[in-house]
Write an enzyme that holds these catalytic residues in place. Structure first.
Site, PDB file in Angstrom:
ATOM      1  N   ARG A 170     -49.970  25.483  -9.470  1.00  0.00           N
ATOM      2  CA  ARG A 170     -49.955  26.817 -10.076  1.00  0.00           C
ATOM      3  C   ARG A 170     -50.010  26.687 -11.493  1.00  0.00           C
ATOM      4  O   ARG A 170     -49.257  26.272 -12.215  1.00  0.00           O
ATOM      5  CB  ARG A 170     -48.201  27.345  -9.742  1.00  0.00           C
ATOM      6  N   ASP A 450     -35.220  27.963 -12.496  1.00  0.00           N
ATOM      7  CA  ASP A 450     -36.278  28.147 -13.044  1.00  0.00           C
ATOM      8  C   ASP A 450     -36.473  29.063 -14.050  1.00  0.00           C
ATOM      9  O   ASP A 450     -35.192  29.769 -13.984  1.00  0.00           O
ATOM     10  CB  ASP A 450     -37.700  27.960 -12.370  1.00  0.00           C
TER      11      ASP A 450
END
Length: 536
Positions: A170, A450
């Site tokens: 990603r 996160d």
């Protein structure tokens, strides 16, 4: 066309302002830098215009317009078509593990028993120059079959097992810049930097190994942004001598506008896409950010905003139906729980929550799911193996599902509480503090957090302040209350963590940034943008 040809035919000057040494030299070779410069020169202006288009659209949302399905793309939604196809090693993705590009954590994730590992340069990694370069080195070593690690702290050695997860990468989102690489004096796209270096160094090697360079693309807001990525993929394939359609992506549907354009996003990338994913935490953040000024969409405590209800349930079901109609995988969301040490009862309760969540996903028709910790891989596998014995559920078209625009906007019901406010402050500040110290995946209160969690925390308080929300005890959420609770939570952290930890860490910077964001007149697009300036 080779990268060497690109360098000769495109005399572009990419200036690297980050620290360079023998390690960066492995990544930033002359040909690799030329390739990155070429991507920026060809696509950078278009990317910038698309980011500007987000801001223009936000003005309309702030004025009361609501997201809706696009009338001009009705043909794409209504006509029969399917994506090009899915590589053999991505047909079964029942459990995917995600994590930062830290070397030891990558090896553990590859060996976790998951079907897929997503190495994350985005929300699970703080974008320090060292983190980004080290991550690219780790990817190069993986492609070369040389990913090992010797831990100097305990003398342990780590190596890849015989059977490992399939790799997806990603890159950072389209809104982010890489401050340490400039073209004509301007920072370049962090997306193109991350994507380009990985594709340049590893795509051909991975194809030779019988796999490929596979990606997760974050935070897209429209099919026009997907079309940009499709052109980037196609150009990279041609420039690097790769077969057309060999670079593959799964797109995270983690913004509210994108949920209304899922057919169009799949269509825009149909030669390069294999699926969509429910990015649930960022989706809540986007919901608040995009329509949060409208009082009809004021949300309760985030603990009340669960996947089985209201707008989250609707978007999950629509994603499954849309993907399966087009022959694509519909991936479920994250289980962020981590093992609770020395408390078997609490640990089992946490795992039971994960089982229930995964049972909902598998029963609804998702083709796989995400976990954040290796200990959750067998938990999720057990559920999907039982409810989805075949490789995927694309055959389940879910034609029984009908989702309207109103369904995609339906707010969750519930109350705002002091407990919820405190949790947002406590988690938000601690996450930002860790991020400023270079850590993007942070264990807090038995969850692996996160950046998305911190984004929800600060936007939710901003929305409550904007509307003068009422708590369940009748108090109004105002600046004085938030400041008082903030002071109380910081005192609690000082007691729990110790004065030395608070003073020697970056809690002062984190706290200031958090309060600046929640007290701002206008809601900032991303907290990572101003935070980035504090870590360069």
């Amino acid at each position: 066309m080779t990268a060497s040809t690109l360098q000769k035919s495109a005399p572009l000057s990419l200036t690297i302002t980050g620290k360079t040494d023998e390690r960066t030299a492995r990544v930033l070779t002359a040909d690799a830098v030329a390739f990155i410069a070429d991507l920026e020169a060809r696509f950078g202006a278009r990317r910038a215009k698309l980011i500007e288009a987000r801001a223009e659209r936000q003005k309309r949302f702030d004025a009361g317009e609501l997201p809706d399905f696009l009338p001009e793309t009705a043909d794409i939604r209504n006509k029969p078509w399917t994506i090009l196809g899915t590589p053999a090693d991505l047909k079964d993705r029942r459990v995917e593990i995600t994590g930062p590009v830290d070397r030891k954590m990558m090896i553990n994730a590859f060996n976790s028993g998951a079907n897929v590992f997503m190495a994350d340069f985005e929300d699970a990694s703080a974008p320090t120059w060292a983190n980004m370069i080290d991550g690219q080195i780790n990817l190069i070593d993986y492609a070369d079959g040389k990913l090992t690690f010797n831990d100097p702290s305990n003398g342990k050695s780590y190596a890849l097992g015989e059977k490992t997860a399939v790799l997806k990468v990603r890159p950072r989102g389209l809104h982010m810049l890489e401050a340490h690489a400039e073209l004509n004096g301007q920072p370049i796209s962090a997306s193109f930097f991350d994507f380009g270096l990985y594709a340049f160094h590893s795509a051909a090697k991975l194809l030779d190994r019988g796999t490929g360079a596979y990606f997760y693309l974050p935070k897209l807001e429209s099919h026009k942004e997907a079309a940009l990525w499709d052109d980037v993929f196609a150009y990279a394939e041609a420039a690097l001598g790769l077969p057309h359609g060999s670079l593959k992506a799964t797109i995270l549907i983690e913004t509210l506008p994108a949920a209304f354009e899922m057919d169009e996003i799949l269509h825009a990338m149909k030669d390069h896409i294999v699926g969509l994913n429910c990015g649930r935490w960022d989706y809540i953040f986007s919901y608040i950010k995009r329509i949060g000024k409208n009082p009809a969409y004021l949300l309760p405590d985030r603990a009340e905003v669960t996947m089985g209800k209201a707008f989250l349930r609707a978007y999950s079901l629509l994603l499954i139906k849309t993907c399966h109609k087009r022959g694509a995988h519909a991936m479920g969301g994250m289980a962020a729980q981590i093992p609770v040490k020395n408390d078997e009862a609490a640990n089992e309760a946490a795992f039971n929550k994960v089982r229930a969540d995964k049972e909902r996903e598998a029963a609804n028709g998702h083709d796989g799911t995400w976990v954040a910790h290796p200990a959750l891989v067998p938990v999720a596998l057990e559920v999907f193996n039982k409810l989805m014995p075949q490789a995927n559920q694309i055959i389940r078209k879910r034609e029984d599902v009908t989702i309207t625009a109103a369904d995609l906007l339906e707010p969750h019901q519930g109350q705002a509480t002091e407990k919820g406010l405190r949790e947002n402050i406590r988690v938000g500040v601690q996450y930002i503090e860790a991020w400023l110290q270079g850590k993007g995946a942070v264990p807090l209160y038995n969850l692996m957090e996160d950046a998305a969690t911190a984004e929800i925390s600060r936007t939710q308080i901003w929305q409550q302040l904007y509307h003068g929300a009422k708590l369940d005890d009748g108090r109004t959420v105002d600046r004085a209350l938030v400041q008082s609770l903030y002071d109380s939570e910081m005192a609690g952290l000082k007691e729990a963590l110790g004065t030395e930890t608070l003073e020697n860490g970056r809690f002062k910077d984190a706290g200031k940034l958090f309060l600046d964001l929640v007290f701002a007149d206008e809601l900032a697009e991303f907290l990572t943008t101003p935070a980035y300036g504090l870590i360069q």
